[in-house]
Write a protein that holds these residues in place. Structure first.
Motif, PDB file in Angstrom:
ATOM      1  N   TYR A   1       0.817  -1.208   0.000  1.00 46.90           N
ATOM      2  CA  TYR A   1       0.000   0.000   0.000  1.00 46.90           C
ATOM      3  C   TYR A   1       0.855   1.263   0.000  1.00 46.90           C
ATOM      4  O   TYR A   1       0.442   2.300  -0.519  1.00 46.90           O
ATOM      5  CB  TYR A   1      -0.942  -0.011   1.202  1.00 46.90           C
ATOM      6  N   SER A   2       2.044   1.186   0.586  1.00 45.67           N
ATOM      7  CA  SER A   2       2.950   2.330   0.605  1.00 45.67           C
ATOM      8  C   SER A   2       3.775   2.420  -0.678  1.00 45.67           C
ATOM      9  O   SER A   2       4.495   3.396  -0.878  1.00 45.67           O
ATOM     10  CB  SER A   2       3.891   2.222   1.809  1.00 45.67           C
ATOM     11  N   GLU A   3       3.672   1.408  -1.542  1.00 41.49           N
ATOM     12  CA  GLU A   3       4.494   1.304  -2.756  1.00 41.49           C
ATOM     13  C   GLU A   3       5.976   1.360  -2.384  1.00 41.49           C
ATOM     14  O   GLU A   3       6.772   2.099  -2.964  1.00 41.49           O
ATOM     15  CB  GLU A   3       4.146   2.412  -3.754  1.00 41.49           C
ATOM     16  N   ALA A   4       6.306   0.505  -1.400  1.00 41.65           N
ATOM     17  CA  ALA A   4       7.659   0.513  -0.842  1.00 41.65           C
ATOM     18  C   ALA A   4       8.477  -0.689  -1.293  1.00 41.65           C
ATOM     19  O   ALA A   4       9.458  -1.043  -0.641  1.00 41.65           O
ATOM     20  CB  ALA A   4       7.575   0.545   0.686  1.00 41.65           C
ATOM     21  N   GLU A   5       8.122  -1.305  -2.416  1.00 46.30           N
ATOM     22  CA  GLU A   5       8.834  -2.510  -2.834  1.00 46.30           C
ATOM     23  C   GLU A   5      10.310  -2.226  -3.143  1.00 46.30           C
ATOM     24  O   GLU A   5      11.188  -3.023  -2.808  1.00 46.30           O
ATOM     25  CB  GLU A   5       8.176  -3.125  -4.077  1.00 46.30           C
ATOM     26  N   ASP A   6      10.585  -1.092  -3.787  1.00 46.81           N
ATOM     27  CA  ASP A   6      11.979  -0.772  -4.117  1.00 46.81           C
ATOM     28  C   ASP A   6      12.789  -0.554  -2.846  1.00 46.81           C
ATOM     29  O   ASP A   6      13.952  -0.996  -2.741  1.00 46.81           O
ATOM     30  CB  ASP A   6      12.049   0.470  -5.003  1.00 46.81           C
ATOM     31  N   GLU A   7      12.191   0.136  -1.881  1.00 47.07           N
ATOM     32  CA  GLU A   7      12.891   0.392  -0.625  1.00 47.07           C
ATOM     33  C   GLU A   7      13.130  -0.910   0.139  1.00 47.07           C
ATOM     34  O   GLU A   7      14.190  -1.087   0.765  1.00 47.07           O
ATOM     35  CB  GLU A   7      12.093   1.367   0.236  1.00 47.07           C
ATOM     36  N   LEU A   8      12.164  -1.814   0.106  1.00 46.02           N
ATOM     37  CA  LEU A   8      12.343  -3.104   0.770  1.00 46.02           C
ATOM     38  C   LEU A   8      13.489  -3.886   0.127  1.00 46.02           C
ATOM     39  O   LEU A   8      14.349  -4.435   0.825  1.00 46.02           O
ATOM     40  CB  LEU A   8      11.051  -3.920   0.696  1.00 46.02           C
ATOM     41  N   GLY A  65       2.346 -10.679  -0.156  1.00 50.44           N
ATOM     42  CA  GLY A  65       2.812 -11.426  -1.311  1.00 50.44           C
ATOM     43  C   GLY A  65       3.066 -10.512  -2.497  1.00 50.44           C
ATOM     44  O   GLY A  65       2.203  -9.709  -2.858  1.00 50.44           O
ATOM     45  N   GLY A  66       4.235 -10.609  -3.087  1.00 47.32           N
ATOM     46  CA  GLY A  66       4.607  -9.734  -4.193  1.00 47.32           C
ATOM     47  C   GLY A  66       5.488  -8.578  -3.777  1.00 47.32           C
ATOM     48  O   GLY A  66       6.013  -7.861  -4.622  1.00 47.32           O
ATOM     49  N   ALA A  67       5.672  -8.378  -2.462  1.00 47.73           N
ATOM     50  CA  ALA A  67       6.517  -7.281  -1.997  1.00 47.73           C
ATOM     51  C   ALA A  67       7.953  -7.440  -2.489  1.00 47.73           C
ATOM     52  O   ALA A  67       8.681  -6.459  -2.645  1.00 47.73           O
ATOM     53  CB  ALA A  67       6.478  -7.208  -0.475  1.00 47.73           C
ATOM     54  N   LEU A  68       8.358  -8.676  -2.723  1.00 45.35           N
ATOM     55  CA  LEU A  68       9.676  -8.991  -3.278  1.00 45.35           C
ATOM     56  C   LEU A  68       9.484 -10.147  -4.251  1.00 45.35           C
ATOM     57  O   LEU A  68       8.783 -11.111  -3.940  1.00 45.35           O
ATOM     58  CB  LEU A  68      10.633  -9.388  -2.147  1.00 45.35           C
ATOM     59  N   ARG A  76       5.687 -12.590  -9.514  1.00 45.89           N
ATOM     60  CA  ARG A  76       6.721 -11.840 -10.225  1.00 45.89           C
ATOM     61  C   ARG A  76       6.402 -10.349 -10.344  1.00 45.89           C
ATOM     62  O   ARG A  76       7.052  -9.619 -11.089  1.00 45.89           O
ATOM     63  CB  ARG A  76       6.908 -12.442 -11.622  1.00 45.89           C
ATOM     64  N   ASP A  77       5.385  -9.902  -9.596  1.00 43.19           N
ATOM     65  CA  ASP A  77       4.991  -8.503  -9.670  1.00 43.19           C
ATOM     66  C   ASP A  77       4.380  -8.097  -8.339  1.00 43.19           C
ATOM     67  O   ASP A  77       3.734  -8.908  -7.670  1.00 43.19           O
ATOM     68  CB  ASP A  77       3.970  -8.293 -10.804  1.00 43.19           C
ATOM     69  N   ALA A  78       4.583  -6.848  -7.945  1.00 40.86           N
ATOM     70  CA  ALA A  78       4.107  -6.389  -6.640  1.00 40.86           C
ATOM     71  C   ALA A  78       2.605  -6.544  -6.483  1.00 40.86           C
ATOM     72  O   ALA A  78       2.110  -6.781  -5.371  1.00 40.86           O
ATOM     73  CB  ALA A  78       4.509  -4.927  -6.432  1.00 40.86           C
ATOM     74  N   LEU A  79       1.844  -6.427  -7.569  1.00 39.92           N
ATOM     75  CA  LEU A  79       0.388  -6.531  -7.507  1.00 39.92           C
ATOM     76  C   LEU A  79      -0.110  -7.862  -8.068  1.00 39.92           C
ATOM     77  O   LEU A  79      -1.294  -8.017  -8.325  1.00 39.92           O
ATOM     78  CB  LEU A  79      -0.247  -5.366  -8.265  1.00 39.92           C
ATOM     79  N   GLY A  80       0.789  -8.815  -8.222  1.00 41.69           N
ATOM     80  CA  GLY A  80       0.413 -10.072  -8.870  1.00 41.69           C
ATOM     81  C   GLY A  80      -0.201 -11.109  -7.964  1.00 41.69           C
ATOM     82  O   GLY A  80      -0.707 -12.125  -8.450  1.00 41.69           O
ATOM     83  N   TYR A  81      -0.161 -10.887  -6.647  1.00 37.92           N
ATOM     84  CA  TYR A  81      -0.666 -11.874  -5.684  1.00 37.92           C
ATOM     85  C   TYR A  81      -1.765 -11.228  -4.866  1.00 37.92           C
ATOM     86  O   TYR A  81      -1.509 -10.389  -4.001  1.00 37.92           O
ATOM     87  CB  TYR A  81       0.476 -12.341  -4.788  1.00 37.92           C
ATOM     88  N   HIS A  82      -3.014 -11.587  -5.143  1.00 39.79           N
ATOM     89  CA  HIS A  82      -4.171 -10.945  -4.521  1.00 39.79           C
ATOM     90  C   HIS A  82      -4.979 -12.018  -3.780  1.00 39.79           C
ATOM     91  O   HIS A  82      -5.919 -12.592  -4.326  1.00 39.79           O
ATOM     92  CB  HIS A  82      -5.019 -10.275  -5.607  1.00 39.79           C
ATOM     93  N   VAL A  83      -4.554 -12.315  -2.563  1.00 44.17           N
ATOM     94  CA  VAL A  83      -5.238 -13.329  -1.759  1.00 44.17           C
ATOM     95  C   VAL A  83      -5.834 -12.648  -0.529  1.00 44.17           C
ATOM     96  O   VAL A  83      -5.096 -12.142   0.315  1.00 44.17           O
ATOM     97  CB  VAL A  83      -4.293 -14.466  -1.350  1.00 44.17           C
ATOM     98  N   GLU A  84      -7.146 -12.605  -0.470  1.00 41.18           N
ATOM     99  CA  GLU A  84      -7.853 -11.988   0.662  1.00 41.18           C
ATOM    100  C   GLU A  84      -7.824 -12.978   1.809  1.00 41.18           C
ATOM    101  O   GLU A  84      -8.565 -13.956   1.804  1.00 41.18           O
ATOM    102  CB  GLU A  84      -9.294 -11.655   0.255  1.00 41.18           C
TER     103      GLU A  84
END
Length: 633
Positions: free
Chosen positions: A244-251, A269-272, A433-441
């Motif tokens: 939600y913070s769009e912090a994948e690059d920082e992570l 899921g997808g953060a890395l 393989r993508d920050a928004l690719g894993y959408h599991v509620e």
């Protein structure tokens, strides 16, 4: 001043609200779902119709087939937009309103913004009681909408037209606050919706709501950095707050600079990317053995944007080091202080990671820890490869099915899931393989979310002009709960790829029941036999779910049982990706083929006393596992 009805004023107001997050400026309310009845057709319904005639883009209206599903669509849309934009959902009095309660709970549990506009009985009580009004002799003011109070992050009722202005502004504040957001409910009595109100021009002017990205305070940041510098075996737990913070690059930069491995929650899921050498996969009850083994000996846990659910913590057994400490970075203080943390950082995930990177200097984990991480990751990858490989089984297991679908998807495609055995298997096996690719509620794990949530994801992708595909994976149990939104996909030309896995029962609870001494009780779909109340006869129900989906007008592909079913599934998904319209792919599976063991545990009590031997054995095993739970302090 402009004289309008309350409903007209509200919908016009909502059409002019914008969320601003850095360089991103989007409409906070992208549109409105609505199912109409006597409680809202003359109010919200008329207002939407009028706005649509004045400007079709002012407040787009979309039909729903079920009020719960409308809210799920809004939640799916909001997550895909990193909580910057969502939908409103309008329902009529009584059953229409109460149908949205499950959706409200899901949104609040997942910290996802949705705006709910349930109708209410007459405020004037002139015709009391009206159709679908509740009556409580001890409190005649109680109505269906009061049930939204504990499920909402904000609740209010417009009982007089003049109240609209303060209520609407307060609702927008909560919708756009990352620490407070969830279901926001404005109850609208059916008579008040149609009443006149003098509306100030300022209320109808465009308004921007800037998402708060709080910076870390120096003191907490320094104390947290000092704790990390002392660590020998630190581990990062990346949650939804990173997304939600769009912090994948920082992570990624933080992990690479320090060598600290990363494990992810379901929401994270997808953060890395899955193939990053420091990504150990999911952690906890449904996580990987690699992540859980590192977690077991970790001396410092760095939780970033996680609420530490019982699955993430393996019901407080995951972090077994007696000297473990927690550095919790979270925009919500409620979560930052969990686990009795002495090192909470109340800040935005991206800003907090940047601050930690600066404070840590040249800190890097010792090489022995890095080598162990590398070994555990390689071992787990080998297990995933073996588990998801194609076989010649008559009925493929769910791991093989997941592998078959994963291999057919593109690197930016989105998998959508929510409940049953699939979330656990996906967290272990799906290679994101993508920050928004894993959408599991998985905060509410709501059966029936999948198709509706997938539509919300699809709407977000289309609004962004993106070319991703949305792959909804759903078991027959969840499909039977809420499949009617396939009609919405057909009506609006929203492309989904739905992989329907039929195992003739509830696979997840079936597996779990074996561990608590109630093996497979009530989990098979079979003909009822009064002399066998467990529904365990051999007669499978003659239900044709493929025909059901086909009747909605959606393209259907049936993968027949037999050798090579997994390979045929891969080809079917590839063909569906090439198609322009929605496709449902039906495949039968063997529910007794499980994913590799991830060495996590979930606290589900077995009966403390029983006359049945399997229950007694389950209780003994439960007591043994529970003995490893950590106390708070």
């Amino acid at each position: 001043m402009t004289t309008m009805t309350v409903a007209q004023a509200l919908m016009t107001f909502l059409s002019r609200q914008y969320t601003v997050d850095g360089d991103v400026r989007v409409r906070t309310i992208a549109g409105t779902f609505g199912i109409f009845g006597h409680g809202n057709i003359g109010g919200i319904g008329q207002a939407l119709r009028q706005l649509g005639h004045e400007d079709p883009h002012a407040m787009p209206y979309h039909q729903g087939r079920n009020e719960q599903a409308m809210v799920h669509q809004a939640a799916g849309f909001a997550r895909m937009n990193r909580r910057r934009s969502t939908f409103a959902a309008a329902a009529s009095v009584g059953p229409g309103a109460s149908n949205m309660l499950t959706g409200a709970a899901l949104a609040t549990a997942n910290r996802l913004p949705v705006l709910l506009l349930p109708s209410d009985a007459f405020a004037t009580r002139v015709a009391d009681p009206v159709l679908q009004q509740l009556e409580h002799p001890h409190d005649t003011s109680l109505q269906v909408t009061d049930a939204f109070r504990p499920l909402s992050r904000f609740f209010d009722r417009v009982e007089r037209p003049e109240q609209l202005f303060s209520i609407a502004l307060a609702a927008m504040r909560v919708l756009t606050d990352p620490a407070e957001t969830g279901a926001v409910t404005i109850a609208l009595p059916e008579d008040v919706q149609a009443e006149l109100v003098d509306v100030p021009e300022e209320f109808l002017a465009e308004r921007e709501w800037h998402i708060r990205r709080p910076l870390p305070e120096p003191g907490p940041l320094d104390r947290a950095a000092a704790a990390i510098r002392q660590a020998k075996e630190p581990l990062i737990i990346a949650g939804g707050g990173v997304i939600y913070s769009e912090a994948e690059d920082e992570l990624r930069s933080f992990a690479e600079a320090t060598g600290i491995p990363v494990a992810t929650t379901q929401a994270g899921g997808g953060a890395l990317d899955h193939d990053h050498p420091l990504n150990l996969g999911g952690v906890g009850a449904t996580g990987s053995a690699a992540a859980n083994r590192i977690a077991a000996s970790a001396d410092v846990i760095i939780g970033i944007g996680t609420r530490y659910s019982d699955f993430t913590t393996s019901s407080r057994t995951a972090f077994a080091n007696p000297d473990v400490s927690f550095v919790n970075l979270n925009v919500a203080g409620f979560d930052a202080y969990k686990h009795g943390s002495r090192y909470p950082i109340v800040a935005d995930a991206r800003a907090g990671l940047q601050g930690l990177s600066g404070s840590l200097g040249r800190f890097r984990v010792e090489s022995v820890h890095s080598r162990r991480v590398e070994t555990e990751k390689a071992n787990w990858n080998a297990e995933v490869d073996a588990s998801t490989a194609h076989t010649d089984a008559e009925l493929p297991g769910q791991p093989e099915i997941i592998g078959a679908v994963n291999r057919a998807t593109g690197p930016r495609d989105v998998v959508v899931q929510a409940a049953g055995s699939l979330p656990g298997d996906l967290q272990k096996l799906w290679r994101t393989r993508d920050a928004l690719g894993y959408h599991v509620e998985y905060a509410f794990s709501c059966m029936g979310y999948e198709i509706a949530g997938g539509l919300g994801v699809r709407r977000a992708i289309d609004a962004a002009g993106d070319d991703r595909d949305v792959v909804v994976m759903v078991g027959d149990g969840s499909y039977l709960m809420l499949h009617t939104e396939l009609v919405t996909a057909v009506a609006e030309g929203l492309k989904l790829i739905v992989v329907l896995i039929q195992n003739h029962g509830y696979a997840s609870i079936g597996h779990l029941s074996e561990t608590v001494g109630a093996p497979r009780f009530g989990t098979w779909y079979r003909k009822y036999d009064a002399d066998s109340p467990e529904f365990r006869t051999d007669e499978v129900l003659p239900v044709d779910l493929a025909a059901n989906a086909r009747s909605y007008g959606i393209d259907v592909v049936e993968i027949e049982p037999g050798a090579g079913a997994g390979a045929r599934l891969t080809e079917a998904v590839k063909a569906a990706r090439a198609a322009e319209t929605s496709t449902l792919i039906h495949i039968n599976s063997d529910p007794l083929v499980y994913a590799p063991e991830g060495e996590g545990w979930w606290d589900v009590p077995a009966a403390a006393a029983s006359t049945m031997a399997d229950t007694q054995a389950a209780r003994a095993a439960y007591e043994d596992e529970r003995s490893t739970q950590r106390p708070l302090l």
